[in-house]
Scaffold this motif. Sequence first.
Motif, PDB file in Angstrom:
ATOM      1  N   ILE A 120       0.927  -1.350  -0.068  1.00  0.00           N
ATOM      2  CA  ILE A 120      -0.151  -0.155   0.118  1.00  0.00           C
ATOM      3  C   ILE A 120       0.900   1.277   0.109  1.00  0.00           C
ATOM      4  O   ILE A 120       0.378   2.393  -0.296  1.00  0.00           O
ATOM      5  N   HIS A 121       2.200   1.200   0.407  1.00  0.00           N
ATOM      6  CA  HIS A 121       2.944   2.155   0.427  1.00  0.00           C
ATOM      7  C   HIS A 121       3.190   2.833  -1.107  1.00  0.00           C
ATOM      8  O   HIS A 121       3.646   3.883  -1.205  1.00  0.00           O
ATOM      9  N   LEU A 122       2.678   1.947  -2.119  1.00  0.00           N
ATOM     10  CA  LEU A 122       2.881   2.425  -3.590  1.00  0.00           C
ATOM     11  C   LEU A 122       1.724   3.179  -3.952  1.00  0.00           C
ATOM     12  O   LEU A 122       1.738   3.668  -5.257  1.00  0.00           O
ATOM     13  N   LEU A 123       0.628   3.504  -3.095  1.00  0.00           N
ATOM     14  CA  LEU A 123      -0.634   4.163  -3.635  1.00  0.00           C
ATOM     15  C   LEU A 123      -0.065   5.630  -3.872  1.00  0.00           C
ATOM     16  O   LEU A 123      -0.634   5.899  -5.254  1.00  0.00           O
ATOM     17  N   THR A 124       0.540   6.288  -2.990  1.00  0.00           N
ATOM     18  CA  THR A 124       0.820   7.691  -3.618  1.00  0.00           C
ATOM     19  C   THR A 124       1.719   7.925  -4.786  1.00  0.00           C
ATOM     20  O   THR A 124       1.205   8.871  -5.756  1.00  0.00           O
ATOM     21  N   GLU A 125       2.554   7.020  -4.879  1.00  0.00           N
ATOM     22  CA  GLU A 125       3.365   6.990  -6.258  1.00  0.00           C
ATOM     23  C   GLU A 125       2.446   6.644  -7.410  1.00  0.00           C
ATOM     24  O   GLU A 125       2.555   7.199  -8.451  1.00  0.00           O
ATOM     25  N   ALA A 126       1.610   5.679  -7.314  1.00  0.00           N
ATOM     26  CA  ALA A 126       0.373   5.405  -8.245  1.00  0.00           C
ATOM     27  C   ALA A 126      -0.274   6.428  -8.945  1.00  0.00           C
ATOM     28  O   ALA A 126      -0.751   6.477 -10.087  1.00  0.00           O
ATOM     29  N   ALA A 127      -0.550   7.219  -7.598  1.00  0.00           N
ATOM     30  CA  ALA A 127      -1.563   8.253  -8.081  1.00  0.00           C
ATOM     31  C   ALA A 127      -1.225   9.634  -8.689  1.00  0.00           C
ATOM     32  O   ALA A 127      -1.895  10.412  -9.228  1.00  0.00           O
ATOM     33  N   LYS A 128       0.306   9.538  -8.586  1.00  0.00           N
ATOM     34  CA  LYS A 128       0.926  11.034  -9.107  1.00  0.00           C
ATOM     35  C   LYS A 128       0.547  11.238 -10.364  1.00  0.00           C
ATOM     36  O   LYS A 128       0.588  12.446 -10.855  1.00  0.00           O
ATOM     37  N   PRO A 129       0.762  10.200 -11.458  1.00  0.00           N
ATOM     38  CA  PRO A 129       0.287  10.639 -12.966  1.00  0.00           C
ATOM     39  C   PRO A 129      -1.120  11.135 -12.868  1.00  0.00           C
ATOM     40  O   PRO A 129      -1.427  11.922 -14.009  1.00  0.00           O
ATOM     41  N   LEU A 130      -1.829  10.788 -11.906  1.00  0.00           N
ATOM     42  CA  LEU A 130      -3.127  11.247 -12.025  1.00  0.00           C
ATOM     43  C   LEU A 130      -3.562  12.434 -11.463  1.00  0.00           C
ATOM     44  O   LEU A 130      -4.784  13.096 -11.174  1.00  0.00           O
ATOM     45  N   GLY A 131      -2.534  13.215 -10.729  1.00  0.00           N
ATOM     46  CA  GLY A 131      -2.585  14.314 -10.263  1.00  0.00           C
ATOM     47  C   GLY A 131      -2.963  14.275  -8.501  1.00  0.00           C
ATOM     48  O   GLY A 131      -3.150  15.084  -8.006  1.00  0.00           O
ATOM     49  N   GLU A 190     -13.079   3.332 -13.268  1.00  0.00           N
ATOM     50  CA  GLU A 190     -11.947   3.931 -14.316  1.00  0.00           C
ATOM     51  C   GLU A 190     -10.709   4.266 -13.107  1.00  0.00           C
ATOM     52  O   GLU A 190      -9.708   3.987 -13.623  1.00  0.00           O
ATOM     53  N   PHE A 191     -11.293   4.914 -12.070  1.00  0.00           N
ATOM     54  CA  PHE A 191     -10.135   5.212 -11.039  1.00  0.00           C
ATOM     55  C   PHE A 191      -9.343   4.236 -10.561  1.00  0.00           C
ATOM     56  O   PHE A 191      -8.044   4.179 -10.636  1.00  0.00           O
ATOM     57  N   ALA A 192     -10.050   2.990 -10.103  1.00  0.00           N
ATOM     58  CA  ALA A 192      -9.624   1.965  -9.583  1.00  0.00           C
ATOM     59  C   ALA A 192      -8.607   1.360 -10.609  1.00  0.00           C
ATOM     60  O   ALA A 192      -7.546   0.658 -10.467  1.00  0.00           O
ATOM     61  N   GLU A 193      -9.090   1.296 -11.993  1.00  0.00           N
ATOM     62  CA  GLU A 193      -8.450   0.710 -13.154  1.00  0.00           C
ATOM     63  C   GLU A 193      -7.119   1.316 -13.322  1.00  0.00           C
ATOM     64  O   GLU A 193      -6.020   0.600 -13.317  1.00  0.00           O
ATOM     65  N   ARG A 194      -6.939   2.595 -13.169  1.00  0.00           N
ATOM     66  CA  ARG A 194      -5.692   3.226 -13.334  1.00  0.00           C
ATOM     67  C   ARG A 194      -4.759   3.150 -12.251  1.00  0.00           C
ATOM     68  O   ARG A 194      -3.552   3.040 -12.608  1.00  0.00           O
ATOM     69  N   LEU A 195      -5.168   3.001 -10.881  1.00  0.00           N
ATOM     70  CA  LEU A 195      -4.302   2.778  -9.863  1.00  0.00           C
ATOM     71  C   LEU A 195      -3.689   1.483  -9.823  1.00  0.00           C
ATOM     72  O   LEU A 195      -2.493   1.125  -9.760  1.00  0.00           O
ATOM     73  N   MET A 196      -4.565   0.313 -10.320  1.00  0.00           N
ATOM     74  CA  MET A 196      -4.050  -0.704 -10.679  1.00  0.00           C
ATOM     75  C   MET A 196      -3.213  -1.068 -11.619  1.00  0.00           C
ATOM     76  O   MET A 196      -2.159  -1.622 -11.430  1.00  0.00           O
ATOM     77  N   ALA A 197      -3.528  -0.464 -12.905  1.00  0.00           N
ATOM     78  CA  ALA A 197      -2.386  -0.618 -13.955  1.00  0.00           C
ATOM     79  C   ALA A 197      -1.156   0.252 -13.583  1.00  0.00           C
ATOM     80  O   ALA A 197       0.060  -0.480 -13.771  1.00  0.00           O
ATOM     81  N   ALA A 198      -1.088   1.182 -12.756  1.00  0.00           N
ATOM     82  CA  ALA A 198       0.014   1.607 -12.342  1.00  0.00           C
ATOM     83  C   ALA A 198       0.941   0.898 -11.374  1.00  0.00           C
ATOM     84  O   ALA A 198       2.093   0.844 -11.343  1.00  0.00           O
ATOM     85  N   VAL A 199       0.353   0.277 -10.369  1.00  0.00           N
ATOM     86  CA  VAL A 199       1.037  -0.433  -9.243  1.00  0.00           C
ATOM     87  C   VAL A 199       1.695  -1.751  -9.869  1.00  0.00           C
ATOM     88  O   VAL A 199       2.515  -2.306  -9.606  1.00  0.00           O
ATOM     89  N   LYS A 200       0.999  -2.243 -10.897  1.00  0.00           N
ATOM     90  CA  LYS A 200       1.342  -3.511 -11.653  1.00  0.00           C
ATOM     91  C   LYS A 200       2.424  -3.069 -12.429  1.00  0.00           C
ATOM     92  O   LYS A 200       3.279  -4.046 -13.174  1.00  0.00           O
ATOM     93  N   GLY A 201       2.958  -1.808 -12.771  1.00  0.00           N
ATOM     94  CA  GLY A 201       4.089  -1.411 -13.577  1.00  0.00           C
ATOM     95  C   GLY A 201       5.265  -1.696 -13.059  1.00  0.00           C
ATOM     96  O   GLY A 201       5.498  -1.406 -11.697  1.00  0.00           O
ATOM     97  N   THR A 202       6.318  -2.035 -13.822  1.00  0.00           N
ATOM     98  CA  THR A 202       7.686  -2.588 -13.084  1.00  0.00           C
ATOM     99  C   THR A 202       8.309  -1.430 -12.607  1.00  0.00           C
ATOM    100  O   THR A 202       9.076  -1.508 -11.756  1.00  0.00           O
ATOM    101  N   HIS A 203       8.044  -0.173 -12.729  1.00  0.00           N
ATOM    102  CA  HIS A 203       8.536   1.186 -12.168  1.00  0.00           C
ATOM    103  C   HIS A 203       8.269   1.221 -10.854  1.00  0.00           C
ATOM    104  O   HIS A 203       8.949   2.183 -10.060  1.00  0.00           O
ATOM    105  N   LEU A 204       7.179   0.641 -10.520  1.00  0.00           N
ATOM    106  CA  LEU A 204       6.707   0.748  -9.093  1.00  0.00           C
ATOM    107  C   LEU A 204       6.985  -0.347  -8.100  1.00  0.00           C
ATOM    108  O   LEU A 204       6.952  -0.213  -6.914  1.00  0.00           O
TER     109      LEU A 204
END
Length: 205
Positions: A120-131, A190-204
């Motif tokens: 869950i510590h990755l949530l803030t980073e996952a949300a950054k591209p969404l502002g 859509e919000f949930a989908e965007r967050l999940m896509a970000a956390v599944k990215g290797t950069h996170l």
Amino acid sequence: MCNEITAYSEALKCFLQGNPANMALASGAKLDPQREELELTYFGRRYTIALTDGKINSAGLTEIPFNDRTLILQYLFSTNGLPPRERWQSFLQLPGGMLHYMPFQNIALNPLAKAFNGKIHLLTEAAKPLGGTPLAMGHTAVQVAALPKVPLAAVLWDGDDEFPASAQILFDELASTNLSTAALWVLGCEFAERLMAAVKGTHLL
């Protein structure tokens, strides 16, 4: 797909009948009379909407999905322009939300909790591209302006030996004055989908 096309067609029809200046003023979009278009921020990305035919574009995207196109158009013609109150409510508290909460939980909330369980510590980073910005709720939370007058919050609780991981997506108290409950259902997914896509990215990870 049929339902998506119907919803988009109805949204397009209503948008084209709207007054551009009034829509811009109420929605927080920017009106460019010379280019005959509106510019709107949606989940941290800028979109342009042609006043002549409602076509939506965004730099770097070759095609805008039905859900995104429909939500943008619905918001532009339906928002009342009131600023968010920053008082949160769950989907259950939206008009008629109780009738559709179980599908929302299965499609958005449970997968979101599972995707972030143990990280869950990755949530803030996952949300950054969404502002997104941090929010003091749950074990961790973020706030994102999905649309200029429609903020959303994602709240996570990490799992342990006694309790499973859980998630909530919260809506501003005035969300239903900007979009229908059906549209907010899609927006939350859509919000949930965007967050999940970000956390599944290797950069996170």
